[in-house]
Design an enzyme around this catalytic site. Structure first.
Site, PDB file in Angstrom:
ATOM      1  N   GLU A 172       0.817  -1.210   0.000  1.00  0.00           N
ATOM      2  CA  GLU A 172       0.000   0.000   0.000  1.00  0.00           C
ATOM      3  C   GLU A 172       0.854   1.266   0.000  1.00  0.00           C
ATOM      4  OE1 GLU A 172      -3.289   2.705   0.428  1.00  0.00           O
ATOM      5  OE2 GLU A 172      -2.866   0.816  -0.575  1.00  0.00           O
TER       6      GLU A 172
ATOM      7  N   HIS B 106       2.664   1.864  -3.301  1.00  0.00           N
ATOM      8  CA  HIS B 106       1.696   2.416  -4.251  1.00  0.00           C
ATOM      9  C   HIS B 106       1.530   3.918  -4.038  1.00  0.00           C
ATOM     10  CE1 HIS B 106      -1.756   2.775  -6.842  1.00  0.00           C
ATOM     11  NE2 HIS B 106      -2.538   3.126  -5.851  1.00  0.00           N
TER      12      HIS B 106
ATOM     13  N   HIS C 218     -12.000   5.591  -8.340  1.00  0.00           N
ATOM     14  CA  HIS C 218     -10.543   5.758  -8.246  1.00  0.00           C
ATOM     15  C   HIS C 218      -9.856   5.077  -9.428  1.00  0.00           C
ATOM     16  CE1 HIS C 218      -6.760   6.569  -6.351  1.00  0.00           C
ATOM     17  NE2 HIS C 218      -6.474   5.303  -6.113  1.00  0.00           N
TER      18      HIS C 218
ATOM     19  N   HIS D 218     -20.795  -7.837 -16.914  1.00  0.00           N
ATOM     20  CA  HIS D 218     -19.449  -7.511 -17.420  1.00  0.00           C
ATOM     21  C   HIS D 218     -19.040  -8.502 -18.511  1.00  0.00           C
ATOM     22  CE1 HIS D 218     -15.285  -6.323 -17.592  1.00  0.00           C
ATOM     23  NE2 HIS D 218     -14.870  -7.508 -17.170  1.00  0.00           N
TER      24      HIS D 218
END
Length: 370
Positions: free
Chosen positions: A98, A101, A168, A276
């Site tokens: 995390e 990133h 995001h 999808h």
């Protein structure tokens, strides 16, 4: 802590900035745009890896980790959380994923600020203002990356709420498209045949359909619905499985919950996955046809072939994700393929709209310095 995080962002940007500065490329602004585009593409892939390894809450606060600038300083808090829940969202491994990133995102932010500042300086100092150095796009990129950073914060503070995480992701892909447009604008383009203009409408349609499919794919990923159907072409052995569209496509709700606070039923996950999967065939048909059309137009054959190849790889990784029970490497490749389609389709749209007459002779040789 904020100062330390700022230093980490600068450190992440120093290497690419140094590479641009010492580059032999005569147009260093174009080189900076290319490097920023490349690192943004990498950041999106690493963001997919972060999400797929369930590391989005590896550091459950923002912008630091338990109030510190790196997991080393927060080791005591992370170890305590990991001891309490060994398979929970907070582990040493996930915390580092995390924070790396975040460091990469800050580095990209520094590069975008550099693009904006240089563009404004060139625009103000230049007696002959060239369109390729217009500061509007770099300024919009700066505002866009600030918005993306805000959604990154919301992703953590709102505990991976699906609509926030999906936005995001879409903002990240939008940032990639804008950087692609900026980079392609810096290059010289040979004149295209008049038939290239006929692809303007289809190219825009392909981009819109791809956006819808990316939103659906993001919704699958953020709701962890990738394995809601584990067979193909059927789902649970039937062509039309039981599906709960109402709960599946209620946008404002917590992860794994309905809007009423109940656990999300499995038919809702099935509906998310199935939509999808089904829409992928529509997108594949349109983009495949668009790629074949582009391959027949002089000056667009390369981008057409790239689009067709990327589309084929994306379909294969999507099917492999289901057949091989969602292996991490293939899932990350599927995310990378989505980003690659955005990049190629943006280039195709640019060529059909802004480069049919080639680069003006007055800017064929841009300035050599910043």
């Amino acid at each position: 802590m904020l100062i330390q995080l700022g230093i980490m962002g600068l450190l992440a940007a120093i290497l690419p900035l140094t590479m641009v500065w010492v580059s032999s490329d005569a147009n260093k602004y174009r080189k900076l745009a290319a490097v920023t585009l490349f690192l943004t593409f990498d950041l999106i892939i690493f963001g997919g890896f972060t999400r797929l390894t369930d590391s989005g809450l590896g550091c459950p606060d923002w912008p630091g980790c338990y109030g510190h600038a790196n997991p080393f300083q927060a080791h005591e808090h992370i170890s305590a959380a990991q001891s309490a829940m060994p398979t929970g969202p907070v582990t040493v491994f996930k915390a580092w994923i995390e924070m790396i990133h975040r460091y990469l995102a800050m580095g990209v932010g520094v590069l975008i600020v550099s693009l904006m500042v240089i563009a404004w300086l060139r625009w103000i100092k230049s007696a002959r203002r060239h369109a390729r150095f217009a500061p509007a796009m770099p300024t919009l990129l700066f505002l866009f990356v600030c918005l993306q950073g805000a959604f990154g914060a919301f992703t953590v503070t709102m505990k991976l709420q699906p609509i926030i995480v999906t936005c995001h992701l879409l903002l990240g892909l939008g940032l990639l498209a804008m950087l692609t447009w900026l980079h392609v604008r810096q290059r010289e383009h040979p004149a295209l045949s008049p038939t290239a203009v006929s692809l303007r409408g289809p190219a825009l349609l392909g981009a819109l359909l791809l956006f819808v499919q990316l939103a659906l794919g993001g919704w699958v990923s953020t709701n962890y619905a990738a394995l809601a159907c584990t067979d193909f072409p059927t789902c649970h052995g039937v062509w039309l499985p039981q599906m709960d569209f109402e709960n599946g496509f209620t946008l404002w709700r917590k992860l794994g919950m309905t809007a009423d606070g109940e656990y999300l039923p499995f038919p809702a996950l099935t509906a998310i996955h199935y939509v999808h999967r089904s829409f992928a065939f529509v997108v594949a048909a349109v983009l495949g046809w668009l790629a074949l059309r582009a391959m027949k137009i002089s000056g667009m054959q390369v981008v057409g072939r790239c689009l067709l190849a990327a589309l084929a790889v994306q379909l294969c990784t999507g099917l492999a994700t289901v057949y091989f029970n969602w292996p991490l490497a293939i899932a990350v490749l599927h995310n990378a393929g989505a980003a690659l389609l955005v990049l190629i389709l943006t280039m195709l749209n640019y060529k059909t709209r802004l480069a049919p007459h080639g680069a003006p002779a007055s800017i064929a040789r841009p300035p050599t310095a910043y």
